[in-house]
Design a protein around this motif. Structure first.
Motif: not given
Ligand code: HAM
Length: 417
Positions: A386-403, A405-416
């Motif tokens: 509904a919000q046009g967002r997504l949830k990114l779950k760090d499978m190692q740390a077990g943490t989750e955050r809503a971001v 698409f552009d933020e997700a892409r940057e994080i996945l590309k090796g950003g922090k």
């Protein structure tokens, strides 16, 4: 009804392909480091090509080729290539390449076919990686090809290998040696195997190659003592270059090779990690082949190695599959389309990822995400959709955050994270 792969062939399944890739990548990078360029001749050629180059009376041409086509056809039958040297030289001559540049250093990697009795390390379809350095008679090039193959073995992690070299002379001195050898073999001919008896007439040098009669033929005069001064000097220069490069080798008068085109230097790399089929690589100089095939009168040298055998000798860890960057998870069925779109966009952005295609529960999808080794799960539930967002779950740390698409892409590309 079930099917089996044809005898002497083998599948490379996903769990094995990373090791193949490691060997192929290592080989390519060595070839390029040594200044070789890639060539890809066809997988089948006119049968005559192999008769004229590999040799009419060799085992390969006489017994081991897969030949097909209509014998009545004017152009002749075709054969699956049992080796890549003939096709490579044919391509070079046909393409008129030697008129453009004096020396061509080419590499290849691809399947070859021989109708042999299959056993460990011996297949009917196998993979050859090799080089042909065409246009130079310089002994340094002989050494270069050997040093190059030793580098491939190093990069592939093969440790237990031995290089044996020999000189079988040139057109000028081979005739004399043939007579010396025939005179030495004649008195013992009756005691030799049937194969050697045939070889006596057709190609006496190959008697030195026979494993069954090795003991009886041990003291036959070695070629190297009967070659001309120019061949001897050539061999000395090859040896000096190998010593300079700290590549260990042994001179072995029994190396004569099973193909007809060789002159002067011949060599084989073998490995004690293999069984009866211990030859990893075979090669040598062929100074008359290019001219015999309609090209110019230039010297050449090359080798081919069996990739399957190198893999058998490679120290065994199965290289792990590269984990995915992300795994897409739909919390409920209606979000599958949105997940598919995000997965596609992230892949288009250069990231590797996958999703579930079995319509499974979110729990089962998370299990797949875990199994895939992906660092992140990309989840879309009704709220995110509904919000046009997504949830990114760090499978190692077990943490989750809503971001976004552009933020997700940057994080996945090796950003922090
Ligand atoms: P070759 O000694 O016939 O030489 O083959 C080279 C390598 O291919 C062998 O050392 C072995 O590792 C592999 N090989 C041969 N037959 C089989 C098989 N049935 N199954 C698995 N591996 C096999 C040549 O082919 C020459 N064209 C080499 C060359 C290039 N000489 C000059 N330039």
């Amino acid at each position: 009804m079930s099917f089996r792969a044809p005898e002497g062939t083998h599948d490379i399944l996903p769990e094995e392909s990373p090791r193949w890739r490691r060997l192929e990548d290592a080989s390519r990078s060595c070839f390029e480091r040594f200044g070789y360029e890639e060539v890809r001749p066809p997988i089948f050629e006119y049968t005559q090509l192999f008769h004229k180059s590999s040799g009419e009376t060799t085992d390969i041409v006489e017994k081991e080729m897969f030949t097909f086509g209509d014998p009545e056809d004017k152009a002749g039958t075709y054969s699956l290539r049992p080796e890549l040297t003939p096709g490579t030289i044919r391509a070079l001559v046909e393409g008129g390449l030697l008129a453009k540049k004096g020396v061509w250093k080419l590499w290849y990697l691809g399947p070859a076919f021989r109708k042999e009795r299959p056993q460990k390390g011996r297949f009917r379809q196998f993979t050859q990686l090799g080089v042909e350095a065409v246009g130079s008679a310089d002994p340094l090039v002989d050494a270069e090809t050997m040093i190059l193959f030793s580098e491939i073995l190093k990069a592939a992690g093969v440790e237990a290998w031995e290089l044996r070299i020999n000189s079988i002379g040139c057109l000028q001195c081979r005739g004399g040696y043939r007579e010396v050898l025939k005179n030495a073999v004649r008195p013992m001919l009756g005691t030799l195997c049937d194969n050697c008896k045939t070889r006596f007439e057709r190609n006496v040098f190959r008697i030195l190659d026979c494993k069954a009669d090795a003991e009886k033929t041990r003291n036959l005069p070695p070629a190297i003592e009967h070659t001309c001064e120019t061949c001897k000097a050539h061999m000395k220069a090859v040896e000096a270059a190998l010593r300079d490069a700290a590549v260990s080798y042994r001179v072995d008068p029994r190396i004569v090779r099973g193909l007809d085109y060789y002159t002067r230097t011949v060599y084989e790399f073998s490995s004690s990690a293999l069984g009866a089929q211990d030859a990893l690589c075979g090669g040598g100089r062929y100074d008359t082949l290019v001219k015999d095939m309609g090209g110019s009168d230039v010297g050449s040298v090359g080798f081919a190695a069996g990739a399957e055998r190198i893999l058998l000798a490679m120290k065994g860890e199965a290289a792990a599959r590269r984990p995915l960057d992300f795994f897409g998870v739909a919390v409920q069925e209606p979000q599958r389309a949105a997940v598919f779109r995000i997965v596609t966009d992230l892949r288009r952005a250069g990231l590797s990822g996958d999703m579930d295609y079995e319509g499974r529960s979110v729990k089962a999808q998370m299990r797949s995400a875990n199994r895939s080794g992906a660092r992140y799960a990309v989840l879309v539930g009704p709220d995110e959709a509904a919000q046009g967002r997504l949830k990114l779950k760090d499978m190692q740390a077990g943490t989750e955050r809503a971001v976004t698409f552009d933020e997700a892409r940057e994080i996945l590309k090796g950003g922090k994270p």
